[in-house]
Design an enzyme around this catalytic site. Structure first.
Site, PDB file in Angstrom:
ATOM      1  N   LYS A 196      -1.656   0.994   1.829  1.00  0.00           N
ATOM      2  CA  LYS A 196      -2.268   1.366  -0.118  1.00  0.00           C
ATOM      3  C   LYS A 196      -2.088   2.890   0.416  1.00  0.00           C
ATOM      4  CE  LYS A 196      -6.525   0.910   2.999  1.00  0.00           C
ATOM      5  NZ  LYS A 196      -6.003   1.092   4.398  1.00  0.00           N
ATOM      6  N   LYS A 244       6.162  -1.993   5.802  1.00  0.00           N
ATOM      7  CA  LYS A 244       4.356  -2.958   6.275  1.00  0.00           C
ATOM      8  C   LYS A 244       4.409  -2.414   4.117  1.00  0.00           C
ATOM      9  CE  LYS A 244       0.950  -1.545   7.546  1.00  0.00           C
ATOM     10  NZ  LYS A 244      -0.202  -0.953   8.217  1.00  0.00           N
ATOM     11  N   LYS A 276       3.129   7.753  11.777  1.00  0.00           N
ATOM     12  CA  LYS A 276       2.542   8.315  11.142  1.00  0.00           C
ATOM     13  C   LYS A 276       3.045   9.669  10.265  1.00  0.00           C
ATOM     14  CE  LYS A 276      -1.345   5.329   8.868  1.00  0.00           C
ATOM     15  NZ  LYS A 276      -2.425   5.071   8.761  1.00  0.00           N
TER      16      LYS A 276
END
Ligand code: AQP
Length: 329
Positions: A195, A192, A111
């Site tokens: 959302k 992956k 991230k």
């Protein structure tokens, strides 16, 4: 009865990955265990969120929990920020966490990759997640495969606390589905499904209308072969779609392979889309009812009250064990 805790971030619309990796198991476990399921809004703010969107997504995720089959008379459903004890224990566990442990977290690396500045919250959030779990002395944590490393840190922190201050915390175990533990992106099976991805074609959300689901699946990347075979190493895209198929149809991987033998990807993708639509349509109907009734606010209030009873007691015990001076009358 064991205790179960898990949470989902309101960082976007829930995907079929969140459903298969986590939500489906929440629904299953509520029948046999004491369950605490929360919308982890304090985790969501570890990356920038627009306030109006965060509020809307928080209510939407809570309503989706119920629409997916969580029965609020069986499981406690609540917002993380409605139980402030999470933040308090989170801080205490942060003080027991080593920098090196946090630096090793692959989710932090993913991230923060390529970002010019990264918030400290994103770095320390695994300690808050540990607090979320330990505060209920949870035995089981239903999560997708990507959360395994955070669970290991949670166990290490529980052990460290128990060693320094006396046995108190239960060491929790992850509860991960055998197939579909990590649903990958429809556009790229090496990433992956998430959302918060910037490409909406990479995920199916639980609120996507049927035609959108059909379109996304028909455009999903596949290899140039035509054999429907579960072989994640050599056929990652089709294997990923088979995982989704298995969860939405109830068929085993072997049954799916047999069904499409010699037929190629076309019929497989078409029927996969119909299985996904068949799961999502009733869920969406229940979701719309819940949103329009406004009942979710009462559910969240009751859930937070019960959660706070347990969480406040844990924080009081931890403070006592760590040597905080208690207020006196
Ligand atoms: N692709 C996935 N396959 C299987 N399980 C998944 N989960 C997430 N993505 C997949 C599981 O869903 C639960 C909730 O996840 P989260 O919202 O707390 O955060 P996350 O793991 O970071 O999920 P996302 O969708 O990728 O969110 P963003 O994009 O905001 O980071 C967890 O149990 C997770 O394992």
């Amino acid at each position: 009865m064991g205790k179960v805790l898990s949470g989902i971030q309101p960082s976007g619309q829930l995907t079929i990955g969140n459903y298969i990796g986590a939500l489906q198991n929440f629904v299953k476990l509520q029948h046999t265990e004491e369950c605490f399921f929360m919308v982890v809004d304090m985790h969501a703010i570890t990356v920038p969120q627009e306030p109006a969107a965060l509020r809307e997504q928080s209510e939407a995720v809570a309503a989706l929990f119920i629409a997916a089959g969580i029965d609020p008379s069986k499981a406690n459903v609540f917002m993380q920020s409605h139980v402030p004890a999470h933040a308090e224990l989170g801080w205490m566990l942060t003080t027991l966490t080593n920098m090196g442990e946090l630096e090793r977290m692959t989710q932090f690396k993913d991230k923060s990759a390529g970002k010019e500045s990264v918030g400290a919250g994103l770095f320390v959030y695994p300690s808050l997640m540990a607090a979320d779990i330990l505060i209920y002395n949870a035995d089981l944590v239903p999560v997708g495969d990507d959360q395994k490393q955070h669970l290991e840190l949670t166990r290490d922190l529980a052990q460290r606390f128990n060693h320094r201050f006396g046995d108190y915390f239960t060491l929790p175990k992850p509860y991960i589905p055998e197939v579909g533990a990590r649903i990958m992106g429809l556009d790229d099976a090496s990433k992956k499904m998430s959302k918060s991805s910037s490409n909406p074609g990479s995920f199916i959300t639980l609120l996507d209308p049927p035609d959108v689901v059909r379109k996304k699946i028909s455009r999903a990347t596949t290899d140039s072969g035509r054999e429907v075979k579960f072989d994640p190493a050599n056929k990652p895209e089709i294997s990923n779609l088979m995982g989704i198929y298995a969860h939405c149809s109830g068929l085993t991987l072997a049954e799916i392979e047999a069904r499409y033998e010699g037929q190629g990807y076309g019929p497989f993708k078409k029927e996969l889309a119909e299985h996904v639509v068949a799961v999502l349509e009733p869920l969406q109907a229940r979701y719309n009812e819940i949103r329009s009734s406004g009942e979710i606010h009462q559910i969240l209030k009751r859930g937070a009250e019960r959660a706070a009873e347990v969480a406040n007691k844990t924080v009081a015990d931890v403070k006592e064990k760590m040597g905080f001076l208690a207020p006196r009358a």
